[in-house]
Write an enzyme that holds these catalytic residues in place. Structure first.
Site, short mmCIF file in Angstrom:
data_model
loop_
_atom_site.label_atom_id
_atom_site.label_comp_id
_atom_site.label_asym_id
_atom_site.label_seq_id
_atom_site.Cartn_x
_atom_site.Cartn_y
_atom_site.Cartn_z
N CYS A 24 0.53 -1.49 -0.05
CA CYS A 24 -0.02 0.08 -0.16
C CYS A 24 0.66 1.57 -0.17
CB CYS A 24 -0.78 0.08 1.42
SG CYS A 24 -0.55 0.08 2.43
N CYS A 27 3.84 1.75 2.84
CA CYS A 27 4.79 0.85 2.11
C CYS A 27 5.58 1.53 1.81
CB CYS A 27 4.45 -0.85 1.50
SG CYS A 27 2.99 -1.44 2.73
N CYS A 91 42.58 -20.54 -18.65
CA CYS A 91 42.47 -21.94 -18.97
C CYS A 91 41.83 -22.05 -17.33
CB CYS A 91 43.62 -21.92 -18.56
SG CYS A 91 45.03 -21.77 -16.70
N CYS A 94 41.80 -19.60 -14.76
CA CYS A 94 41.36 -18.09 -15.29
C CYS A 94 39.67 -18.05 -14.34
CB CYS A 94 41.17 -17.94 -16.51
SG CYS A 94 42.71 -17.54 -17.44
N ASP A 511 3.33 -41.74 -13.95
CA ASP A 511 2.22 -41.51 -14.35
C ASP A 511 1.21 -41.66 -15.56
OD1 ASP A 511 -0.06 -39.46 -13.02
OD2 ASP A 511 0.10 -38.58 -15.21
N ASP A 710 3.33 -35.17 -16.71
CA ASP A 710 2.78 -33.93 -17.37
C ASP A 710 3.06 -32.29 -17.20
OD1 ASP A 710 1.07 -33.38 -15.08
OD2 ASP A 710 -0.87 -33.57 -16.60
N ASP A 714 1.15 -32.64 -11.94
CA ASP A 714 2.19 -34.10 -11.58
C ASP A 714 3.44 -32.53 -10.50
OD1 ASP A 714 1.27 -36.36 -11.94
OD2 ASP A 714 1.59 -35.90 -14.16
#
Length: 827
Positions: A24, A27, A91, A94, A511, A710, A714
């Site tokens: 609000c 805040c 390398c 680094c 499933d 799916d 799930d």
């Protein structure tokens, strides 16, 4: 998304970042008041709608202090992920230094740097400018990346330019090095040539020629090693460039003294090693060039995905059709697609029809029919028909953009297996320099005459043979190629660590609905009693079921409609809980329900006993229909098993995995399906909220578990599993709970993903074994441990060749994953 920014102006400094937790106007006031109390703040403006704070102040303004003030007021600053392009890394050491530098920036929660992609992913609330400055302090260059293709194109152009520069320098170095090598090594290998050189141009003149040519090699094509190596050494953070710079300069300096001030050297030690310095630079440039080319091939999967995006679209606007850039397409535009064209963005067909090749997205080889209402995916290719569609997702919201983003995130991730590598490589280069110094001292004190020569040659060989490049490339290159190959097969690893975890799975829990099956009940069987007509009976049953909302009822109605039957009107509909439904159809009573409903009506269903038994063994539940008080038919509605499911389960068994099915079906039906498919374990009659408990139980019994679902219903089970695998449908891949997404929508992707995981981790282990075994074996050889027993020493020239070969071996081995073949044929 609110992205944190920071800018310096003539009038001071401006800092912007998002705020979370405001509800609000009060805040807003609290946050602004907290910000204004921070030293250096001139103005603070907080917007509730955008949830953003804009702060202006003098040069002393610090982001960390502002964020601390916001948090002290009871609000938060959400973490964001910043992608940086890093230049100058050569390398593994680094990588460690850049990561360490980024993690020291206030507000950084985590930082991951990838040598193969040359990118850093930083998570936290730190400002981008502070991150770039931190990278610069340790000797590298960083620039922020966005989500646009322009960034990718710019990076690709930079890499092409880098490869072209390496090629040019390699050619120059090779041309200058060849005479040096012939003059010096030819004299050593062929005595007659040595005499020829001495009698024609003279040894001293030969050395002068070698000096000039080697100087050109070191300070023109080879200058990159000194420009980066010595500053790193000065920062007490030596890298691969430092090893090359110190080694070649040591050989060159010694040769310089031998050429121009030989009296300074002990008797018998006046030798030149110009060829060693020149050949080392040339061979390492060759290795860098081949490495750059190989790195380009590791990211070809991403490049191919980006190449799938159309450049223009034909859009209907103001009664005309305009060809516009894809970037100018907005959601809601109607886009026309002609035969053979690439579909520009995602959308839904509004008119026309065609078949569309979606293989580049799903891995499915067969074109998919698209009619009015069907979804289309940007990047796929229209076949022979023409149609128009309404754009529903554009820009970064398209499926293809999401796929590219997923693959990039997976390629940039760091696997648990790399933790050991990071710890080792941080100290590897300093350790090598220490070993080289020790080698020099031991040979100088204990070595045979000329001791100084032996000491120099072996110390340089130690410096050059060491190859942290191979260690740094071992893991990320395999991840890049493996995840890229997965994308081509329709397997998207959303999280890099899933690539490692999946190979350890011992059981795959699946499933049933929508994963093993089509996810949509259909009428599979209908048998009519003697004397009745099938069309009439089915029409009457459908008339009654049309009033029911049950999926089984919907399947019967759709079957009647598909056969073109006219469904008559009904009256006096009633639903009898636990038994079935009934209604009057054209004045005749029709009852539809389970066998107990028929028994309650006083009807004998034994006439259909054989059919009912068969349906039971097939995992189908029979329903009965009575018309006018007479038993009329037995019907069965079932969710058909996908054609690809049996092959996929057989492939999982071939990989040595157990397969478990989790379903809400009754146990008899579930076990019948399991028998048909060869499923090892059944967890039946599970309510949706019980799937998590079922996953925990299977994990306790079998160990590491991958759950396949799916991705929507799930989600809790996907999150609970060690690896969650979501079966997508090619158009909805934004599944946050899953670690792996299968674009094809069929179970074949699961064995493909597991086999690819095993192949990739196996490839990484081969690379790491080579990188560590190589250094473990050859550094002592370069130091001369074999000399006292076998009289064998390793020339710095051969050390340079072996060092270059090590990186090329690792990259070449990783590229073998591009030829990975799925264990099943993706249908």
């Amino acid at each position: 998304m609110n992205v944190p920014t920071e800018a310096a102006t003539d009038t001071g400094k401006t800092i912007t970042f998002p705020i979370e937790g405001m509800t609000c106007a009060s805040c807003v006031g609290r946050v602004e008041a907290a910000l204004r109390k921070v030293d250096g703040v001139a103005t603070a403006s907080v917007n509730l709608a955008t949830e953003r704070a804009d702060i202006r102040g003098d040069g002393s303004l610090e982001r960390a202090a502002l964020i601390k003030a916001v948090e002290a007021a009871g609000y938060g600053v959400p973490a964001t992920t910043t992608e940086l392009s890093i230049e100058g890394m050569t390398c593994a050491s680094c990588v460690g230094r850049v990561e360490a530098a980024l993690k020291t920036v206030p507000g950084v929660r985590d930082a991951v740097v990838n040598l193969a992609t040359e990118r850093a992913s930083v998570h936290g609330v730190a400002d981008t400018r502070a991150l770039v400055e931190a990278v610069a302090r340790v000797g590298y260059a960083a620039s922020p990346l966005g989500q646009s293709n322009a960034d990718d194109a710019e990076i690709a152009a930079k890499k092409d330019a880098e490869a072209a520069l390496l090629k040019r320098d390699l050619i120059v170095a090779a041309a200058l090095t060849l005479p040096v090598f012939v003059l010096e090594m030819g004299s050593h290998l062929i005595p007659a040539f040595h005499h020829f050189v001495a009698e024609t141009i003279g040894t001293q003149q030969s050395w002068l020629i070698q000096f000039v040519l080697t100087t050109l090699v070191l300070f023109f094509p080879g200058r990159r090693f000194y420009q980066k190596g010595f500053p790193a050494l000065a920062r007490l953070a030596p890298d691969m460039n430092s090893l090359v710079a110190v080694g070649t300069l040591a050989a060159f300096s010694y040769s310089l003294v031998a050429t121009f001030a030989p009296s300074l050297l002990p008797a018998g030690t006046v030798n030149v090693y110009y060829e060693a310095a020149a050949v080392i630079v040339t061979l390492i440039l060759l290795g860098r060039y081949l490495e750059a080319r190989a790195k380009g091939r590791t990211s070809q999967a991403i490049q191919r995905l980006v190449g799938l995006q159309a450049k223009t679209a034909r859009v209907r606007r103001d009664g005309t059709v305009l060809e516009v850039a894809v970037a100018d397409v907005v959601a809601g535009d109607i886009i026309e697609v002609r035969p053979g064209e690439r579909i520009p963005v995602d959308g839904d067909v509004v008119d026309g029809s065609s078949f569309v090749d979606e293989s580049m997205i799903t891995g499915e080889p067969m074109p998919v029919e698209k009619t009015e209402g069907a979804g289309v995916v940007g990047g796929t290719i229209n076949q022979t028909g023409a149609f128009a569609f309404r754009a529903t997702a554009v820009g970064g919201a398209t499926v293809l953009s999401q796929i590219i983003r997923m693959v990039e995130e997976a390629q940039g991730s760091k696997l648990p297996i790399q933790a050991m590598v990071d710890k080792v490589t941080m100290w590897f280069v300093p350790a090598v320099m220490g070993v080289a110094a020790l080698t020099f001292l031991v040979w100088l004190i204990l070595g045979p005459d000329p001791a100084l020569t032996f000491a120099l040659v072996n110390a340089v060989a130690v410096l050059i043979i060491a190859c942290p490049c191979a260690m740094g490339l071992a893991t990320p290159t395999s991840i890049m190629v493996g995840t890229g190959r997965g994308a081509e097969l329709g397997v998207l690893f959303r999280k890099g660590d899933a690539l490692q975890a999946l190979k350890d799975a011992s059981v795959v829990a699946v499933d049933k609905t929508g994963t093993l099956t089509e996810g949509k009940p259909t009428l599979t069987d209908i048998e009519i009693a003697t004397g009745l007509e099938r069309a009439e009976v089915l029409a009457r049953i459908a008339a009654v079921e049309a009033k029911s909302e049950h999926p089984i009822a919907r399947a019967i109605v759709e079957a009647a409609e598909a056969e073109g039957l006219t469904v008559p009107a009904i009256s006096n509909f009633e639903s009898i809980t636990g038994y079935g439904v009934a209604a009057d159809v054209d004045g005749v009573r029709v009852d539809v329900g389970a066998d107990r409903f028929m028994t309650k009506l006083g009807l004998d269903v034994s006439v259909f006993a054989d059919t009912a038994a068969r349906l039971g063994t097939e995992g189908k539940t029979p329903l009965y229909a009575a018309i006018g008080g007479r038993l009329a038919a037995i019907v069965a509605v079932a969710d058909p098993i996908k054609e690809t499911t049996p092959v996929a389960i057989a492939a999982l068994h071939t990989l040595g995995l157990k397969v478990a099915m989790i379903t809400g079906d009754n146990r008899r039906t579930a076990e019948a399906i399991a028998r048909r498919l060869g499923i090892d374990e059944v967890v039946a009659e599970v309510l949706p909220e019980g799937k998590v408990a079922a996953v925990r139980k299977l994990k306790a019994e079998h160990g590491k578990l991958a759950f396949v679902g799916d991705g929507i219903n799930d989600a809790p089970a996907l999150a609970e599993a060690d690896v969650g695998i979501a079966v997508g449908n090619g158009t909805d891949i934004a599944i946050e709970a899953a670690d792996v997404v299968l674009m094809s929508g069929n179970l074949n992707g699961v064995p493909n993903a597991i086999a690819l995981s095993r192949a990739t981790i196996g490839n990484i282990r081969q690379n790491l074994f080579w990188a560590f075994a190589y250094n473990t074996a050859l550094i002592p050889v370069a130091a001369g441990v074999l000399y006292p027993i076998y009289g064998i020493l390793l020339s710095p020239v051969f050390a340079a060749g072996a060092m270059a070969f090590s990186s090329i071996f690792v990259l070449g081995n990783a590229l073998r994953l591009r030829r990975f073949q799925a264990p099943t044929c993706v249908a």
